[in-house]
Design an enzyme around this catalytic site. Structure first.
Site, PDB file in Angstrom:
ATOM      1  CD  GLU A 195      -0.706   7.083 -23.452  1.00 30.27           C
ATOM      2  OE1 GLU A 195      -1.065   6.839 -22.275  1.00 30.27           O
ATOM      3  OE2 GLU A 195       0.464   7.103 -23.825  1.00 30.27           O
ATOM      4  CD  GLU A 206       0.104   6.569 -13.976  1.00 29.70           C
ATOM      5  OE1 GLU A 206      -0.459   7.676 -13.998  1.00 29.70           O
ATOM      6  OE2 GLU A 206       0.489   5.975 -14.997  1.00 29.70           O
ATOM      7  CE  LYS A 256       4.054  21.892 -22.017  1.00 26.28           C
ATOM      8  NZ  LYS A 256       5.248  21.694 -21.189  1.00 26.28           N
ATOM      9  CB  CYS A 294       1.235   5.911 -19.257  1.00 27.60           C
ATOM     10  SG  CYS A 294       1.820   5.678 -20.934  1.00 27.60           S
TER      11      CYS A 294
END
Lengths: 488, 327
Positions: A268, A399, A194, A302
């Site tokens: 992750e 983040e 996806k 990331c």
């Protein structure tokens, strides 16, 4: 020797005329169906959702929103393909398909780079030189493993898991698809992938490539959609493995949902990487590394080096050089071959960046943003550096996933390690020093899955990548990347 | 063609007298300055140079950059078989590189051995083209200081505007930095107003750390230009070496207020390569260095490729290489 700092405004740089790559290379269809059992479904059979070019806000194409019933069909197709074809295909045969896919990605590299840049907003230089070549490299690399699994250190005859549900993010759309598909297929699994809601197009071009490669129907199925589609995939009882790359928040929800089921999981997730700069670092390359660490892919990475920890003795010098370099970054049309920083991927992500930057200013950090002109349309954010940041500020803890760097200082290696580790994340860190013994001392004490020494944001299919703590678990790349798709 | 026609994204460098060039009186002082320089990470520096090579220079930028590159060429002949006739031809070429188009800029200089300086001087009378001479026991630099100075004096007496000296790499590599420094100082003192280019012969220095230190040594010693190579050893100018030297020139300007030029020489034959060097100049030292006063190409066949590309830009088609005179 004494030095008179040269004000940044005193330096000039030659502007280059536009050198745009042609958007017509993308050859996009107006609308796309789902890729299930080796064929595209009729676009008209699904709710269609537009995907936009973040640099212009123009609609590129519409893609199908896969409902739960579509996901079910995809998983059943994958199961059927696993049972009847892929699990009885030899490793050497699987390798042939993977090599073929890798070569086709190379053949269509220019088209894929343009599609990626149009849909994601990243500079063509990066999609052309990083995303697409690395995606091909992952298929090449894992093709090599497909017939050597018994030598990978996981026992005499390691078995695949079955059907893998793979949910990937919008920051490296094709590359993340390659990171997921290549090891899964090499290990003998079938897949339901996806893609992210805002960047589905390169995965759909990849579906065409899978057809060109004559991959048996159902071995890879691609279902586009939003979080609801992803949730349907996660909750499907026919999925043996979920691999997810994305935010920690969603990762946590997925882990809760698969709890108590016999579903394997790798995650992750996010990060708040620290780039640690000692006073003996090679200064010019270090400044480039800081730039690469945070402004590569607009900071939508990331493992971005979003915190700069710089030794106090060189902080002023490093910041002066950093500011000069930031001012030099070319921000604008992602299709221009000379663009360094492209568009923010979506309005929602831009709002998130703006919110955190406002919080940084409110909490008392000092903001510097590049004086570059930003285009009128689309989603843009000027490269930004915060100084006077303390550990407690939101911009030092959360983040941001954008082109925003938070700078903190330290005095001793112990303090650098303590600050770097003072985060709930643990994906990546960088250490900059010409002194090998210190680099190793620091690296041993950092809690992060990836440590770069005198470089940052370098990726290679042979090198495992992944995090610890709230950055997730499981590795992608290298031999450990196989473990995520084998029953070990 | 002057660089002022090129659009810049910011103001030009306006350096007033900075801290000044530090006075180096002892070898110890020199060593401590060179030891204070940051190291160069070879992998990172090469990656940076390779990335800059991917810049795409098009349209008016390309036309302006080609003209700029032509104006930066030190048209060079350094063969044992050089003749006055060959130098005459070179001078004519440097003065009017494309006889069919008077708007073509002249080259910056012709670069010859000292014995041909007088001849070149005579041929270039009335032009803006400078005469540069290699000296100091070029290319090896292996002679006594007295011989080197005599070599320089000879070239200056014959009318050289610019002296391209070589450093003693043997001395540098064995750590006799004071000796190398003293030679640069002595040659500069002799040169007076003549421009001094100091050839580091980076192919023999091998490491980028050495290139950075040798660059600073030469600049501290009074060099007006630092130059990569003689063209007489296996490895000549590379983009990464140019990057490291331009970083040194930029940092030196920042700390002393003195702008030192950079010359890349040896093996640069294609216009495309020249444009890549200009990109490195632009994005490392800044547009202030985009002038023949501060950046040069030491080359011979490069000029014809620049002319070929220049004409192709104007006509929209490529012409045969034979449209231009050989040198």
């Amino acid at each position: 020797m004494s030095s008179r700092p040269l004000a940044n405004s005193e330096l000039g740089w030659l502007a280059y005329d536009p050198a745009p790559e042609s958007s017509s290379l993308a050859r996009l269809a107006p609308s796309y169906g789902l890729f299930i059992d080796g064929a595209f479904t009729d676009p008209g059979a699904h709710q269609q959702v537009p995907t936009v070019n973040p640099a212009t806000e123009a609609t590129l194409a519409t893609v199908a929103h896969a409902a739960a019933a579509d996901v079910d069909r995809a998983v059943r197709a994958a199961r059927h393909a696993y049972d009847t074809v892929w699990s009885v295909t030899s490793g050497a045969e699987r390798a042939k398909y993977l090599y073929r896919i890798a070569r086709l990605i190379q053949e269509r590299a220019r088209e894929l780079a343009v599609v990626e840049t149009l849909d994601n907003g990243k500079p063509i230089r990066e999609s052309r030189d990083v995303d697409i070549p690395l995606a091909a490299a992952h298929f090449f690399y894992y093709a090599g493993w497909a017939d050597k699994l018994e030598h990978a250190g996981f026992g005499a005859d390691p078995r695949p898991l079955g059907v893998a549900g793979q949910i990937i993010p919008w920051n490296f759309p094709l590359l993340m698809a390659a990171w997921k598909l290549a090891p899964a297929l090499a290990a003998g699994n079938t897949c339901v992938l996806k893609p992210a809601e805002t960047t589905p197009l390169s995965a759909l071009i990849l579906a065409e490539i899978l057809q060109q490669a004559e991959l048996p129907p159902g071995v890879v199925n691609i279902v586009t959609g939003d979080g609801a589609t992803g949730a349907a995939l996660v909750e499907h009882p026919g999925v043996d493995k979920i691999a997810f790359t994305g935010s920690t928040e969603v990762g946590r929800a997925i882990q809760a949902r698969v709890a108590g089921r016999a579903t394997h999981l790798t995650l992750e997730l996010g990060g708040k990487g620290a780039n640690i700069v000692f006073d003996d670092a090679p200064i010019d390359e270090m400044v480039e590394g800081i730039i690469d660490g945070i402004f590569f892919n607009q900071g939508h990475v990331c493992c971005a080096g979003s915190r700069l920890l710089v030794q106090e003795t060189v902080a002023d010098e490093v910041l002066r050089r950093l500011q000069r370099r930031v001012e030099q970054l070319r921000v604008g049309d992602p299709l221009d071959k000379n663009t360094d920083v492209g568009a923010i991927n979506s309005r929602a992500q831009l709002a998130r960046i703006e919110e955190l930057v406002a919080a940084g200013e409110r909490e008392g950090a000092t903001r510097y943003s590049s004086s570059c002109a930003l285009p009128e349309h689309g989603y843009w954010f000027a490269p930004t550096v915060f100084t006077d940041v303390s550990q407690s500020h939101r911009i030092a803890r959360e983040e941001i996933f954008g082109p925003v760097l938070s700078v903190l200082t330290f005095r001793t290696p112990e303090e650098a390690v303590a600050k770097a580790n003072n985060t709930t994340y643990g994906l990546a860190c960088g250490v900059w020093s010409e002194k090998g013994s210190r680099t190793l001392w620091v690296a041993q004490r950092l809690r992060a899955g990836v440590i770069w020494a005198n470089t940052y944001n370098r990726f290679d299919p042979t090198s495992p990548f992944g995090g610890v703590r709230e950055s997730g678990f499981g590795r992608e790349g290298g031999r450990p990347g196989l473990a995520a798709y084998l029953d070990v | 063609m002057s660089t002022t026609t090129l659009p810049t994204t910011g103001a030009r460098v306006r350096l007033t007298a900075g801290a000044g060039v530090p006075v180096v009186e002892t070898e110890g002082q020199l060593r401590s300055i060179l030891a204070s320089l940051s190291g160069v990470d070879a992998v990172g520096a090469e990656a940076r140079a390779a990335r800059l090579a991917t810049r795409s220079i098009k349209r008016t930028t390309k036309r302006a950059a080609l003209d700029l590159a032509i104006s930066m060429v030190d048209l060079t002949t350094l063969e044992g078989a050089d003749t006055p006739g060959r130098v005459s031809s070179l001078c004519a070429k440097a003065w009017r590189p494309d006889a069919s188009d008077p708007s073509t800029p002249s080259a910056a200089a012709v670069c010859v051995y000292p014995d041909l300086v007088a001849h070149a001087r005579e041929r270039l009378a009335g032009s803006s083209v400078k005469v540069a001479a290699v000296a100091t026991a070029f290319p090896s630099g292996r002679a006594s200081l007295a011989v080197k100075l005599a070599d320089v004096r000879d070239a200056l007496d014959a009318g050289a505007d610019e002296i391209d000296m070589v450093i003693d790499r043997g001395a540098f590599l064995s750590g006799r930095l004071g000796q190398v420094f003293d030679e640069v100082v002595a040659v500069k003192a002799l040169c007076g107003d003549a421009h001094l280019k100091v050839i580091l012969e980076t192919g023999e220095l091998v490491t980028y750390d050495n290139v950075r230190r040798a660059s600073w040594l030469a600049m501290l010693g009074g060099a007006d230009f630092i130059k990569t190579s003689t063209g007489k050893v296996g490895v000549s100018a590379t983009p990464t070496v140019a990057l490291v030297m331009l970083e040194a020139a930029r940092d030196f300007a920042e700390s002393t207020g003195r702008l030192v030029g950079v010359k890349v020489a040896g093996g640069i034959r294609r216009a495309k390569d020249a444009l890549r060097y200009l990109v490195i100049v632009n994005e490392t030292a800044g547009s202030a260095w985009l002038t023949p006063d501060l950046f040069r190409f030491g080359a011979s066949s490069l000029l014809n490729d620049l002319l070929l590309q220049r004409l192709a830009q104007r006509r929209g088609v490529y012409v045969r290489p034979d449209e231009f005179s050989g040198d």
